[in-house]
Design a protein around this motif. Structure first.
Motif, PDB file in Angstrom:
ATOM      1  N   SER A  71       7.742  -5.335  11.172  1.00 27.14           N
ATOM      2  CA  SER A  71       6.637  -4.743  10.344  1.00 27.14           C
ATOM      3  C   SER A  71       6.425  -3.690  10.547  1.00 27.14           C
ATOM      4  CB  SER A  71       5.523  -5.427  10.243  1.00 27.14           C
ATOM      5  OG  SER A  71       5.420  -7.088   9.848  1.00 27.14           O
ATOM      6  N   ILE A  72       5.992  -2.900  11.775  1.00 24.24           N
ATOM      7  CA  ILE A  72       5.958  -1.553  12.159  1.00 24.24           C
ATOM      8  C   ILE A  72       7.075  -0.423  11.774  1.00 24.24           C
ATOM      9  CG2 ILE A  72       6.142   0.172  14.121  1.00 24.24           C
ATOM     10  CD1 ILE A  72       4.258  -2.011  15.410  1.00 24.24           C
ATOM     11  N   VAL A  73       8.648  -1.389  12.324  1.00 28.84           N
ATOM     12  CA  VAL A  73       9.896  -0.474  11.342  1.00 28.84           C
ATOM     13  C   VAL A  73      10.083  -0.476  10.113  1.00 28.84           C
ATOM     14  CG1 VAL A  73      11.874  -0.605  11.456  1.00 28.84           C
ATOM     15  CG2 VAL A  73      10.863  -1.715  13.267  1.00 28.84           C
ATOM     16  N   CYS A  74       9.711  -1.480   9.281  1.00 24.98           N
ATOM     17  CA  CYS A  74       9.463  -1.027   7.873  1.00 24.98           C
ATOM     18  C   CYS A  74       9.037  -0.330   7.445  1.00 24.98           C
ATOM     19  CB  CYS A  74       8.959  -2.927   7.270  1.00 24.98           C
ATOM     20  SG  CYS A  74       8.937  -2.989   5.419  1.00 24.98           S
ATOM     21  N   VAL A  75       7.616  -0.368   7.622  1.00 27.46           N
ATOM     22  CA  VAL A  75       6.841   0.784   7.754  1.00 27.46           C
ATOM     23  C   VAL A  75       6.755   1.735   7.646  1.00 27.46           C
ATOM     24  CG1 VAL A  75       4.213   1.931   7.822  1.00 27.46           C
ATOM     25  CG2 VAL A  75       4.596  -0.884   8.240  1.00 27.46           C
ATOM     26  N   VAL A  76       7.338   2.193   8.781  1.00 27.61           N
ATOM     27  CA  VAL A  76       8.280   3.403   8.969  1.00 27.61           C
ATOM     28  C   VAL A  76       9.392   4.149   8.500  1.00 27.61           C
ATOM     29  CG1 VAL A  76       9.826   4.750  11.039  1.00 27.61           C
ATOM     30  CG2 VAL A  76       7.589   3.777  11.878  1.00 27.61           C
ATOM     31  N   LEU A  77       9.696   2.939   8.171  1.00 28.11           N
ATOM     32  CA  LEU A  77      11.141   3.537   6.641  1.00 28.11           C
ATOM     33  C   LEU A  77      10.888   3.947   5.198  1.00 28.11           C
ATOM     34  CD1 LEU A  77      13.634   0.691   8.051  1.00 28.11           C
ATOM     35  CD2 LEU A  77      14.211   2.858   8.931  1.00 28.11           C
ATOM     36  N   HIS A  78       9.669   3.213   5.527  1.00 29.77           N
ATOM     37  CA  HIS A  78       8.462   3.389   3.662  1.00 29.77           C
ATOM     38  C   HIS A  78       8.970   4.505   4.039  1.00 29.77           C
ATOM     39  CE1 HIS A  78       5.818   3.247   0.775  1.00 29.77           C
ATOM     40  NE2 HIS A  78       6.669   2.522   0.043  1.00 29.77           N
ATOM     41  N   LYS A  79       8.092   5.192   4.919  1.00 32.33           N
ATOM     42  CA  LYS A  79       7.216   6.822   5.387  1.00 32.33           C
ATOM     43  C   LYS A  79       8.179   7.390   5.023  1.00 32.33           C
ATOM     44  CE  LYS A  79       4.515   9.086   7.793  1.00 32.33           C
ATOM     45  NZ  LYS A  79       3.665   9.162   9.663  1.00 32.33           N
ATOM     46  N   TYR A  80       9.244   6.941   5.430  1.00 26.02           N
ATOM     47  CA  TYR A  80      10.575   8.406   5.404  1.00 26.02           C
ATOM     48  C   TYR A  80      11.312   8.166   4.161  1.00 26.02           C
ATOM     49  CZ  TYR A  80       9.321  10.286   9.645  1.00 26.02           C
ATOM     50  OH  TYR A  80       8.156  10.569  10.948  1.00 26.02           O
ATOM     51  N   GLY A  81      11.024   7.143   3.335  1.00 31.21           N
ATOM     52  CA  GLY A  81      11.582   7.021   2.188  1.00 31.21           C
ATOM     53  C   GLY A  81      13.014   6.396   2.904  1.00 31.21           C
ATOM     54  N   ILE A  82      13.559   5.648   3.641  1.00 26.52           N
ATOM     55  CA  ILE A  82      14.636   4.864   3.661  1.00 26.52           C
ATOM     56  C   ILE A  82      14.673   3.405   3.674  1.00 26.52           C
ATOM     57  CG2 ILE A  82      16.686   4.142   5.942  1.00 26.52           C
ATOM     58  CD1 ILE A  82      14.899   6.704   7.114  1.00 26.52           C
ATOM     59  N   GLY A  83      15.748   2.775   3.158  1.00 24.34           N
ATOM     60  CA  GLY A  83      15.845   1.408   2.902  1.00 24.34           C
ATOM     61  C   GLY A  83      15.660   0.524   1.716  1.00 24.34           C
ATOM     62  N   GLY A  84      15.372   2.378   1.005  1.00 24.86           N
ATOM     63  CA  GLY A  84      15.263   1.576  -0.958  1.00 24.86           C
ATOM     64  C   GLY A  84      14.185   0.103  -1.823  1.00 24.86           C
ATOM     65  N   GLU A  85      14.980  -0.329  -2.071  1.00 20.41           N
ATOM     66  CA  GLU A  85      13.811  -1.371  -3.312  1.00 20.41           C
ATOM     67  C   GLU A  85      13.245  -2.195  -2.250  1.00 20.41           C
ATOM     68  OE1 GLU A  85      13.265  -3.395  -7.751  1.00 20.41           O
ATOM     69  OE2 GLU A  85      15.777  -2.529  -7.099  1.00 20.41           O
ATOM     70  N   ILE A  86      14.337  -2.265  -1.542  1.00 22.28           N
ATOM     71  CA  ILE A  86      13.943  -4.042  -0.879  1.00 22.28           C
ATOM     72  C   ILE A  86      12.310  -3.289   0.590  1.00 22.28           C
ATOM     73  CG2 ILE A  86      14.937  -5.535   1.084  1.00 22.28           C
ATOM     74  CD1 ILE A  86      17.479  -5.580  -0.268  1.00 22.28           C
ATOM     75  N   VAL A  87      12.638  -2.304   1.579  1.00 22.03           N
ATOM     76  CA  VAL A  87      11.525  -1.992   2.187  1.00 22.03           C
ATOM     77  C   VAL A  87      10.457  -1.438   1.776  1.00 22.03           C
ATOM     78  CG1 VAL A  87      11.027   0.228   3.683  1.00 22.03           C
ATOM     79  CG2 VAL A  87      13.451  -1.029   3.600  1.00 22.03           C
ATOM     80  N   ALA A  88      10.546  -1.165  -0.369  1.00 19.23           N
ATOM     81  CA  ALA A  88       9.222  -0.943  -0.900  1.00 19.23           C
ATOM     82  C   ALA A  88       8.960  -1.903  -1.136  1.00 19.23           C
ATOM     83  CB  ALA A  88       9.663   0.102  -2.372  1.00 19.23           C
ATOM     84  N   LYS A  89       9.461  -2.905  -1.133  1.00 24.18           N
ATOM     85  CA  LYS A  89       8.612  -4.605  -1.976  1.00 24.18           C
ATOM     86  C   LYS A  89       7.970  -5.023  -0.141  1.00 24.18           C
ATOM     87  CE  LYS A  89      11.703  -5.644  -5.663  1.00 24.18           C
ATOM     88  NZ  LYS A  89      12.161  -6.940  -5.784  1.00 24.18           N
ATOM     89  N   CYS A  90       8.252  -4.875   1.202  1.00 25.66           N
ATOM     90  CA  CYS A  90       8.078  -5.654   1.571  1.00 25.66           C
ATOM     91  C   CYS A  90       7.283  -4.584   2.238  1.00 25.66           C
ATOM     92  CB  CYS A  90       9.261  -5.820   2.964  1.00 25.66           C
ATOM     93  SG  CYS A  90      10.783  -6.808   2.756  1.00 25.66           S
ATOM     94  N   TYR A  91       6.851  -3.405   1.678  1.00 24.47           N
ATOM     95  CA  TYR A  91       5.865  -2.606   2.334  1.00 24.47           C
ATOM     96  C   TYR A  91       4.201  -3.075   2.855  1.00 24.47           C
ATOM     97  CZ  TYR A  91       2.752   1.804   2.985  1.00 24.47           C
ATOM     98  OH  TYR A  91       1.830   2.957   3.675  1.00 24.47           O
ATOM     99  N   LYS A  92       3.767  -4.023   1.298  1.00 20.38           N
ATOM    100  CA  LYS A  92       2.676  -3.762   1.138  1.00 20.38           C
ATOM    101  C   LYS A  92       2.230  -5.562   2.511  1.00 20.38           C
ATOM    102  CE  LYS A  92       2.924  -6.771  -3.409  1.00 20.38           C
ATOM    103  NZ  LYS A  92       2.584  -6.765  -3.952  1.00 20.38           N
ATOM    104  N   TYR A  93       2.993  -6.044   2.449  1.00 20.29           N
ATOM    105  CA  TYR A  93       3.358  -7.956   3.011  1.00 20.29           C
ATOM    106  C   TYR A  93       3.248  -7.296   4.704  1.00 20.29           C
ATOM    107  CZ  TYR A  93       4.512  -9.775  -1.274  1.00 20.29           C
ATOM    108  OH  TYR A  93       4.102 -10.152  -2.260  1.00 20.29           O
ATOM    109  N   CYS A  94       3.576  -5.567   5.341  1.00 20.58           N
ATOM    110  CA  CYS A  94       3.899  -5.586   6.847  1.00 20.58           C
ATOM    111  C   CYS A  94       2.440  -5.728   7.064  1.00 20.58           C
ATOM    112  CB  CYS A  94       5.330  -4.292   6.363  1.00 20.58           C
ATOM    113  SG  CYS A  94       6.615  -5.016   5.857  1.00 20.58           S
TER     114      CYS A  94
END
Length: 509
Positions: free
Chosen positions: A59-82
């Motif tokens: 979850s922490i990795v997902c939040v970091v990736l979302h902050k820097y715009g990495i991972g695309g749509e999949i990371v964006a969908k998982c962000y709020k759950y993370c």
């Protein structure tokens, strides 16, 4: 709320996420301290802890990736759950620390063996078929030139002469045998978390040191005398139990009747009781403020202050039982939200109550009253509204379906706990509560008001004949359901780890 959120039975809320994290953390701490100290297998515990840790790291990795715009749509969908998972994990860590501190205190308290000189205050006395159980508080234990302090203990006495000398609130001294207790025994742990403490056998005579009657004991004794002197014996005992949750005087036969009918919760002060009391108080204060034309701000301050003080005092009289604390906190949250013009969210309110209670008393999670109280409200919040929507589509009015659905959902959700603790459950509970709870909702306010007036104004004690008659009617209805055949089912008991997995699975779903 989006269409996808509306389809879910439960939507993510920060307080609820913290509450779930604390529940899982306390359960993990319990298995860490009790099972590891007891040298039990901890493989399953290590697996669960590893999964939770990996989930938090991911979850922490997902939040970091979302902050820097990495991972695309999949990371964006998982962000709020993370974010919710990280918040839950932080709450889990805090709960683990708090629970371990409490558990180590429990291990220390139960690590007493042999014969000792015991000084304690008599809390209550219960008669059983083969003797008496005397609950003690503020227990001092002198053994081997060392003094230990124990919050609660229970002494079994078979001598009528000894019990005849004891009164609630008196300080006693005796030689007690602690035997060789197993601090890791589940029965000992349940006694501890339910306020009974360790078991002591009396070795010799019991000496009365002095009287130490507290304000709470004086008030309860006075109210009990008013009720018992102005109502029939059986109805008086039931009335006092329903008012303060003290079931010590209730006979085994009466307990069995309530248990078979599935309405034992009426004998323990719960949210239903607190709701009635707070409703009466709010109605009276609002009426006075409207008559006096008090401003909204002033009336809100007065209302919150008076209700909070009175509910706190009532919780004190009831021994701060988990169900009373939960209901009182929820009422206060409701009043504060209304005064601030905020929308009241029942699940948030329930979660806040759970967070406060578990922060102060982490091991209350294992208290049966805590479990049943929170699960009942959780069922009403999550399952009943969905069921009402379905029945509305079948053109069944809500006033018909809601009581049946509430009773069914509450029994469905609490059934694992009831079977786990008591090994049996009532089949008639669903139907019985549909009839008994509305009747109780009428009887209890009358009982409360009449008792309050009789206790304050002695010359009005004759009005207790009204709840006396109503209590007889209530008990008659309960006995009808208790007399129906096939009312009890029995089952095996499961462990807390299984229940933890069910909670975690429910949260994920």
């Amino acid at each position: 709320m989006t269409y996808e959120e509306n389809k879910r039975v439960l939507n993510i809320r920060k307080p609820f996420t913290v509450f779930v994290g604390m529940i899982v953390g306390i359960l993990l701490a319990y298995f860490f301290v009790i099972k590891i100290f007891a040298k039990s297998s901890v493989v399953f515990l290590i697996i669960i802890s590893s999964i939770l840790l990996l989930l938090a790291v991911a979850s922490i990795v997902c939040v970091v990736l979302h902050k820097y715009g990495i991972g695309g749509e999949i990371v964006a969908k998982c962000y709020k759950y993370c974010k919710a998972i990280i918040l839950m994990f932080v709450a889990l860590i805090v709960a683990v620390i708090l629970a371990i501190i409490s558990l180590l205190s429990y291990v220390t308290e139960y690590n007493i063996s042999g014969t000792a000189i015991v000084t304690a205050v008599v809390e209550n006395i219960t008669e059983y078929e083969y003797g008496y159980a005397v609950n003690l508080c503020d227990v001092e234990v002198d053994i081997s030139d060392q003094t230990y302090t124990v919050d609660h203990a229970k002494v079994h006495v078979s001598d009528d002469q000894i019990v005849g000398k004891l009164e609630v609130g008196t300080v006693i001294k005796f030689d007690g045998d602690f035997g060789d207790p197993n601090v890791f025994n589940d029965n000992n742990f349940l006694m501890f978390v339910n306020g009974n403490g360790c078991a002591i056998n009396v070795d010799g005579n019991v000496d009365i040191i002095r009287s130490s009657i507290t304000l709470r004991s004086k008030i309860l004794y006075y109210v009990k005398s008013v009720i018992y002197n102005n109502m029939s014996k059986s109805n008086g005992i039931l009335s006092y139990s329903m008012l303060f949750g003290d079931t010590n005087d209730i006979s085994n036969d009466t307990n069995l009747v309530f248990s078979i009918a599935g309405v034992s919760h009426l004998l323990a002060v719960s949210g239903l009781h607190v709701g009635v009391i707070s409703g009466l108080i709010i109605m009276i204060i609002n009426w006075i403020c409207n008559k006096r034309k008090v401003s909204h701000l002033a009336s809100s301050i007065v209302l919150i202050s008076i209700v909070s003080i009175l509910l706190l005092f009532y919780a004190y009289l009831c021994g701060f039982s988990p169900s009373v604390c939960r209901a009182s906190i929820m009422v206060m949250v409701y009043l504060v939200s209304k005064s601030l013009g905020k929308k009241y969210d029942v699940l948030n309110s329930l979660s806040i109550a759970g967070i406060i209670i578990l922060t102060l008393w982490p091991l209350q999670l294992f208290n049966v009253g805590f479990q049943l109280s929170f699960l009942c409200i959780f069922a009403i919040i999550t399952l009943v509204p969905k069921g009402v929507r379905v029945t509305n589509s079948w053109h069944i009015p809500a006033w018909v379906s809601a009581p049946l659905l509430s009773s069914f959902c509450i029994n469905l959700v609490t059934m694992p706990i009831v079977l786990n603790v008591f090994g049996s459950a009532s089949l008639w509970s669903v139907i019985a509560n549909i009839f008994v709870i509305p009747l109780f909702g009428f009887v209890y306010p009358v009982l409360f008001v009449c008792t309050l007036l009789s206790s304050i104004f002695g010359f009005l004690s004759f009005i207790l004949f009204v709840p006396d008659v109503l209590m007889q009617v209530l008990y008659f209805v309960i006995t009808i359901f208790a007399s129906l055949p096939g009312g009890i089912i029995e089952s095996f008991r499961v462990g807390y780890l299984c229940l933890a997995l069910v909670i975690l699975l429910s949260y994920i779903v």
